[in-house]
Design a protein around this motif. Structure first.
Motif, short mmCIF file in Angstrom:
data_model
loop_
_atom_site.label_atom_id
_atom_site.label_comp_id
_atom_site.label_asym_id
_atom_site.label_seq_id
_atom_site.Cartn_x
_atom_site.Cartn_y
_atom_site.Cartn_z
N ARG A 225 0.79 -1.18 0.04
CA ARG A 225 0.07 0.13 0.10
C ARG A 225 0.68 1.12 -0.04
NH1 ARG A 225 -2.60 -0.52 6.34
NH2 ARG A 225 -0.81 0.15 7.30
N ALA A 226 2.18 1.08 0.25
CA ALA A 226 2.99 2.37 0.21
C ALA A 226 3.76 2.37 -1.16
CB ALA A 226 3.99 2.27 1.29
N LEU A 227 3.41 1.53 -2.15
CA LEU A 227 4.07 1.42 -3.39
C LEU A 227 3.22 1.94 -4.38
CD1 LEU A 227 5.65 -2.02 -3.87
CD2 LEU A 227 6.92 -0.04 -3.85
N THR A 228 3.83 2.67 -5.41
CA THR A 228 2.89 3.24 -6.44
C THR A 228 2.58 2.14 -7.32
OG1 THR A 228 5.09 3.38 -8.06
CG2 THR A 228 4.50 5.23 -6.62
N ALA A 229 1.54 2.23 -8.07
CA ALA A 229 0.90 1.10 -8.85
C ALA A 229 1.87 0.13 -9.69
CB ALA A 229 -0.21 1.80 -9.58
N ARG A 230 3.05 0.78 -10.04
CA ARG A 230 4.13 0.20 -10.95
C ARG A 230 5.36 0.07 -10.22
NH1 ARG A 230 1.55 -3.17 -14.45
NH2 ARG A 230 -0.11 -2.02 -15.61
N GLY A 231 5.13 0.37 -8.81
CA GLY A 231 6.49 0.35 -7.97
C GLY A 231 6.99 -1.12 -7.98
N THR A 232 8.11 -1.10 -7.19
CA THR A 232 8.99 -2.03 -6.78
C THR A 232 9.33 -2.31 -5.51
OG1 THR A 232 9.91 -2.11 -9.08
CG2 THR A 232 11.07 -3.38 -7.23
N LEU A 233 9.07 -3.50 -4.94
CA LEU A 233 9.25 -3.91 -3.55
C LEU A 233 10.64 -4.90 -3.68
CD1 LEU A 233 9.33 -4.19 -0.44
CD2 LEU A 233 7.39 -5.97 -0.69
N VAL A 234 11.66 -4.49 -2.86
CA VAL A 234 12.79 -5.57 -2.79
C VAL A 234 12.89 -5.94 -1.43
CG1 VAL A 234 15.15 -5.99 -3.22
CG2 VAL A 234 13.97 -4.50 -4.79
N ILE A 235 12.85 -7.34 -0.98
CA ILE A 235 12.91 -7.67 0.30
C ILE A 235 14.30 -8.17 0.65
CG2 ILE A 235 11.91 -9.29 1.95
CD1 ILE A 235 9.30 -9.30 0.70
N VAL A 236 15.03 -7.73 1.46
CA VAL A 236 16.48 -8.16 1.82
C VAL A 236 16.47 -8.54 3.02
CG1 VAL A 236 18.74 -7.23 1.92
CG2 VAL A 236 17.03 -5.99 0.29
N GLY A 237 16.52 -9.91 3.07
CA GLY A 237 16.52 -10.58 4.15
C GLY A 237 15.37 -10.76 5.10
N GLY A 238 15.38 -11.10 6.30
CA GLY A 238 14.28 -11.09 7.30
C GLY A 238 14.67 -11.80 8.58
N GLU A 239 14.42 -10.90 9.54
CA GLU A 239 14.81 -11.38 11.22
C GLU A 239 13.62 -12.07 11.85
OE1 GLU A 239 17.76 -11.95 12.04
OE2 GLU A 239 18.70 -11.16 10.10
N ALA A 240 12.27 -12.02 11.41
CA ALA A 240 11.23 -12.60 12.22
C ALA A 240 11.03 -14.03 11.81
CB ALA A 240 9.99 -11.69 11.99
N GLY A 241 9.99 -14.46 12.32
CA GLY A 241 9.54 -15.88 11.87
C GLY A 241 10.08 -17.02 12.71
N PHE A 260 0.84 -11.68 -10.70
CA PHE A 260 -0.62 -11.30 -10.75
C PHE A 260 -0.71 -9.95 -10.34
CE2 PHE A 260 0.07 -15.85 -9.80
CZ PHE A 260 -0.60 -16.44 -10.81
N VAL A 261 -0.04 -9.17 -10.17
CA VAL A 261 -0.22 -7.67 -9.91
C VAL A 261 0.67 -6.80 -10.54
CG1 VAL A 261 -0.77 -8.14 -7.26
CG2 VAL A 261 1.64 -7.49 -7.71
N GLY A 262 0.38 -5.30 -10.54
CA GLY A 262 0.99 -4.69 -11.34
C GLY A 262 2.28 -4.11 -10.72
N GLN A 263 2.70 -4.29 -9.69
CA GLN A 263 3.89 -3.96 -9.01
C GLN A 263 5.13 -5.13 -8.81
OE1 GLN A 263 1.57 -3.71 -5.40
NE2 GLN A 263 1.60 -1.46 -5.02
N ARG A 264 6.27 -4.79 -8.69
CA ARG A 264 7.25 -5.82 -8.83
C ARG A 264 7.54 -6.10 -7.66
NH1 ARG A 264 12.04 -4.07 -10.63
NH2 ARG A 264 12.61 -5.99 -11.36
N LEU A 265 7.30 -7.36 -7.09
CA LEU A 265 7.50 -7.68 -5.61
C LEU A 265 8.75 -8.85 -5.77
CD1 LEU A 265 3.75 -8.38 -4.63
CD2 LEU A 265 5.33 -6.29 -4.48
N LEU A 266 9.83 -8.61 -5.05
CA LEU A 266 11.08 -9.35 -5.60
C LEU A 266 11.78 -9.52 -3.97
CD1 LEU A 266 12.54 -7.40 -8.34
CD2 LEU A 266 11.34 -9.53 -8.59
N PRO A 267 12.32 -10.86 -3.93
CA PRO A 267 13.20 -11.09 -2.84
C PRO A 267 14.49 -10.87 -3.49
CG PRO A 267 12.69 -13.25 -3.80
CD PRO A 267 11.77 -12.24 -4.61
N LEU A 268 15.72 -10.37 -2.62
CA LEU A 268 16.88 -10.01 -3.31
C LEU A 268 17.46 -11.51 -3.52
CD1 LEU A 268 19.14 -8.42 -3.92
CD2 LEU A 268 20.09 -8.19 -1.85
N ALA A 269 17.90 -11.79 -4.67
CA ALA A 269 18.44 -13.04 -4.98
C ALA A 269 19.86 -13.10 -4.56
CB ALA A 269 18.50 -13.00 -6.75
#
Length: 323
Positions: A225-241, A260-269
Motif C-alpha cells: 500500500r506504500a508502493l506506486t501502482a507500478r512500484g518495486t518492492l525488494v525484500i532484503v533478508g528477514g529477522e522474524a519468523g 498477478f499484480v502491477g507492482q514488482r515484488l522481489l526477494p533479493l537473489a
C-alpha cells in the motif's frame, strides 16, 4: 595462526580463539593477511545454524567451515596459480569464507584494491553489506534518478549503504529508523527521515517508486500500500519468523504474488560478490558519495561480544573486528 572457531551451532559462547594451520591458496585464490573483518547478520545466522533451512547447505549438525566471517580487508600474502590481478603486498578488500582469522583465502574475483583514504577497519565493513545494497538498488530495484525510494532499516549495515547509494544514483530518499538513530540517517544524506516508533511509514499516506525492506517483518499487504501502482518492492533478508525458514516466507509470498499484480515484488537473489561490484563502490567511496559507518571495533578475541552487540539491535552501521 589465531582464528575464531566453532565446532557446533549455538549462541556466541560456541566461538573460541584457537591456533589453526595457515590456509594455502589454491588455483585462482589469494592468501590475505587479514587486518580487519566485518560483522553482519549473516555471520550470526551461520553461527547459530538458523534458520534450519540453511543447514543442508552449510552443515546439518555443525558448520562445514569452522572459521566464521565473510568481510575482510588486508594485505596479499601469497597468490595461487592463475592469479593475475593482485600480487603480494597489495592492499585489498572483499569477501571470503573464514575471515575471523589472521590469514584467510579468498577467490581473486571477490577482491579489489582497498579504497584510497579508508583504513582497514572501515574497508572491512563494506563488501557484504554495500554490495547487497548495490544489488538491491541497481539490479533488483532498477533505481533511476528522480525516483522516490523508501529504505526500511536505514540505520543498519545494509541500510546505511542503501541510503547513500540511492542518493548517489539521483533518487529522493526517505530513511526509516528508530528515534535514537534519526540523526545518523539524516547525516548520511537521507532527504527525509521517518521515526517508525512515532508513525507508520507504510500506512499508504505516501507512495514510493521503490521500497527496500531490510531485515523487516511487515506483511506484504502493508508494504504494497506504500508502493506506486507500478512500484518495486525488494525484500532484503528477514529477522522474524520461526526457526525453520526464519521470516523468509515473505520472500516466497512475493515471488508467488508478483506475476498477478502491477507492482514488482522481489526477494533479493543470493549472488556471489564480484570484483566489479567492489570497484563500483570504490569509485563512489573515493568520490565522497559513500562513507562507511562504523559503530564499534572489537579485537579478534571479543568476536562473541561483537555478535551479542549486533543482536542487541542498537548498532549504527557496521561492526569491525581488528587483527
Amino acid at each position: 595462526m589465531k582464528a575464531i572457531v566453532q565446532d557446533g551451532y549455538g549462541p556466541p559462547e560456541v566461538l573460541r580463539v584457537e591456533e589453526v594451520d595457515r590456509p594455502v591458496p589454491g588455483r585462482g585464490e589469494v592468501l590475505v593477511r587479514v587486518r580487519a573483518a566485518g560483522v553482519d547478520q549473516g555471520v550470526w545466522h551461520l553461527m547459530a545454524g538458523l534458520p534450519y533451512a540453511l543447514r543442508p547447505v552449510f552443515g546439518l549438525r555443525a558448520p562445514r567451515v569452522r572459521i566464521p566471517g565473510m568481510d575482510l580487508a588486508g594485505l596479499v600474502e601469497a597468490v595461487g596459480p592463475d592469479v593475475t590481478r593482485v600480487r603480494p603486498g597489495d592492499e585489498v578488500y572483499g569477501s571470503c569464507t573464514g575471515s575471523f582469522a589472521e590469514y584467510a583465502c579468498a577467490k581473486e574475483d571477490s577482491l579489489a584494491p582497498k579504497p584510497a583514504g579508508l583504513g582497514f577497519e572501515e574497508a572491512a565493513t563494506v563488501p557484504v553489506s554495500a554490495v547487497t545494497a548495490l544489488k538491491a538498488l541497481r539490479e533488483s530495484g532498477r533505481v533511476r534518478a528522480g525516483q522516490s525510494v523508501l529504505v526500511l532499516g536505514a540505520s543498519g549495515g545494509v541500510g546505511t549503504y542503501a541510503v547513500q547509494l540511492a542518493k548517489a544514483f539521483g533518487a529522493h530518499v526517505t530513511g526509516v529508523c528508530s528515534t535514537a538513530k534519526t540523526d545518523l540517517v539524516r547525516s548520511i544524506g537521507a532527504d527525509e527521515v521517518v521515526d517508525y516508533t512515532a508513525e507508520d511509514p507504510v500506512d499508504g499516506s505516501r507512495r514510493y517508486d521503490l521500497i527496500l525492506d531490510i531485515a523487516g517483518n511487515r506483511p506484504l499487504s502493508r508494504l504494497r500500500r506504500a508502493l506506486t501502482a507500478r512500484g518495486t518492492l525488494v525484500i532484503v533478508g528477514g529477522e522474524a519468523g520461526g526457526r525453520w525458514i526464519g521470516g523468509n516466507e515473505r520472500q516466497l509470498g512475493a515471488l508467488l504474488l508478483s506475476p498477478f499484480v502491477g507492482q514488482r515484488l522481489l526477494p533479493l537473489a543470493v549472488m556471489e560478490q564480484h570484483h566489479s561490484d567492489l570497484e563500483t563502490l570504490t569509485e563512489l567511496i573515493e568520490a565522497g558519495a559513500v562513507t562507511p559507518v562504523v559503530d564499534r571495533t572489537y579485537p579478534l578475541a571479543e568476536v562473541p561480544d561483537a555478535i551479542r552487540h549486533l543482536r542487541g539491535g542498537q548498532v549504527r552501521g557496521k561492526i569491525a573486528i581488528r587483527l
